[in-house]
Motif scaffolding. Structure first.
Motif, short mmCIF file in Angstrom:
data_model
loop_
_atom_site.label_atom_id
_atom_site.label_comp_id
_atom_site.label_asym_id
_atom_site.label_seq_id
_atom_site.Cartn_x
_atom_site.Cartn_y
_atom_site.Cartn_z
N ALA A 236 9.20 25.71 60.85
CA ALA A 236 10.62 25.85 61.13
C ALA A 236 11.14 27.10 60.44
CB ALA A 236 11.39 24.62 60.66
N GLU A 237 11.79 27.96 61.21
CA GLU A 237 12.44 29.14 60.64
C GLU A 237 13.87 28.75 60.32
OE1 GLU A 237 12.41 32.89 59.14
OE2 GLU A 237 10.70 31.93 60.14
N MET A 238 14.14 28.59 59.02
CA MET A 238 15.42 28.02 58.58
C MET A 238 16.45 29.12 58.33
SD MET A 238 14.64 24.79 58.46
CE MET A 238 15.82 23.96 57.39
N ASN A 256 14.31 27.01 48.54
CA ASN A 256 15.69 27.27 48.16
C ASN A 256 16.23 28.58 48.72
OD1 ASN A 256 14.29 29.09 46.65
ND2 ASN A 256 14.92 28.29 44.65
N ARG A 257 15.67 29.03 49.84
CA ARG A 257 16.11 30.26 50.48
C ARG A 257 15.84 30.16 51.98
NH1 ARG A 257 11.09 30.88 48.54
NH2 ARG A 257 9.53 31.91 49.87
N PRO A 258 16.47 31.02 52.78
CA PRO A 258 16.14 31.04 54.21
C PRO A 258 14.70 31.47 54.42
CG PRO A 258 18.20 32.20 53.76
CD PRO A 258 17.55 31.95 52.43
N GLY A 259 14.13 31.09 55.53
CA GLY A 259 12.77 31.49 55.83
C GLY A 259 11.97 30.38 56.47
N GLU A 260 10.67 30.56 56.53
CA GLU A 260 9.80 29.63 57.25
C GLU A 260 9.31 28.49 56.36
OE1 GLU A 260 6.13 29.98 60.44
OE2 GLU A 260 6.00 31.15 58.59
N LEU A 261 9.37 27.30 56.91
CA LEU A 261 8.79 26.11 56.29
C LEU A 261 7.68 25.61 57.20
CD1 LEU A 261 11.98 24.13 55.17
CD2 LEU A 261 10.30 25.16 53.66
N THR A 262 6.55 25.22 56.65
CA THR A 262 5.45 24.70 57.46
C THR A 262 4.89 23.44 56.83
OG1 THR A 262 3.77 26.00 56.30
CG2 THR A 262 4.81 27.01 58.21
#
Length: 298
Positions: A236-238, A256-262
């Motif tokens: 997920a690209e948050m 704790n920052r925007p970006g990708e979660l896998t």
């Protein structure tokens, strides 16, 4: 409930969107149009006034529940504005012929998140999504659910005949008759359910979704990776800090920052639905729940 209404064999023979547009313009299921009702006698007006007062007393003593609630819940006053609804941006841009009231969209989103985790026939799923909004329209709901699904097989959401559908709602949602309102809410419910369900198979091993939030777009993807055993990789690209969870298998990842979660769903069982929760850290709201399903066939 007659489940045959929701199978391909039971679907009417449609030509593009003509059946749906004709239906919502002309449908009348034991329901006269407003123009046929005429003026109510004075005694009936008086009765309605008395009944209204009685209902106001009953409601004040026994507050009604929202369609998605099972018991009375106290909500903090500060959450009544725009704080808890970061997911609503997506629903405001649904391809519908006219807009739906905000409270109905909120109820539909909550109800669809519950239903997407259940194994139900599509027509039954649609009926359950809207039935609490229209308790006096059981016969209409089954008919309309079958028609909405049959129409969707002829023409997808992205290619709906919006001009034809808009013509059926000249006065918007509030000015529509009950059957038209059922049709409109079912169109919205189908779009929401389709967006929340991520189905993978050997012929379609990957899928993507994009969801508009008040904090920016969230991009979600899932890909089946073969092996012994196979697994599904989810990313997920948050748009901001957040969390991604598969609660049924105890998988959670956060940052704790925007970006990708896998994260990875190991050895998915065929036809089992796995809820996938997406949290936005800075939004005081419930997570958005998707559903992952693996179909092990060509």
């Amino acid at each position: 409930m007659n489940s045959s209404l929701f199978t391909s064999e039971g679907s009417p023979n449609l030509s593009e969107d003509e059946a749906l547009s004709t239906f919502i313009n002309s449908v009348s299921i034991e329901m006269p149009s407003i123009s046929q009702l005429g003026e109510l006698p004075a005694v009936q007006d008086h009765f309605q006034t008395v009944l209204k007062r009685r209902l106001q007393i009953e409601i004040s003593q026994n507050p009604p529940l929202f369609p998605w609630e099972s018991n009375l819940t106290d909500y903090p006053a500060e959450l009544s504005a725009d704080g808890p609804l970061p997911w609503m941006s997506q629903l405001r841009s649904l391809p519908l012929p006219t807009s739906l009231p905000e409270d109905i969209l909120t109820g539909l989103l909550n109800r669809c998140q519950e239903l997407v985790a259940e194994t139900l026939q599509p027509g039954i799923q649609l009926v359950k999504a809207v039935e609490t909004l229209f308790p006096d329209q059981p016969q209409a709901m089954e008919q309309i659910a079958g028609l909405v699904l049959a129409n969707a097989t002829v023409r997808g959401t992205a290619t709906r005949d919006m001009e034809g559908l808009k013509a059926a709602f000249p006065d918007g949602y509030e000015g529509a008759n009950p059957q038209q309102q059922v049709t409109l809410t079912m169109l919205a419910a189908k779009d929401i359910l389709d967006a929340l369900m991520l189905t993978l198979s050997r012929n379609a091993p990957s899928i993507e979704r994009e969801w508009q939030t008040t904090e920016g777009n969230m991009k979600l993807s899932a890909q089946y990776q073969s092996g012994t055993p196979g697994e599904i990789r989810i990313s997920a690209e948050m748009p901001q800090a957040g969390q991604l969870s598969l609660p049924s298998v105890g998988q959670t990842v956060a940052q704790n920052r925007p970006g990708e979660l896998t994260l990875t769903l190991p050895a998915p069982a065929p036809n089992v639905i796995y809820p996938l929760e997406v949290h936005l850290a800075e939004a005081d709201a419930m997570p958005l729940t998707f559903a992952i399903r693996w179909i092990d066939k060509e």
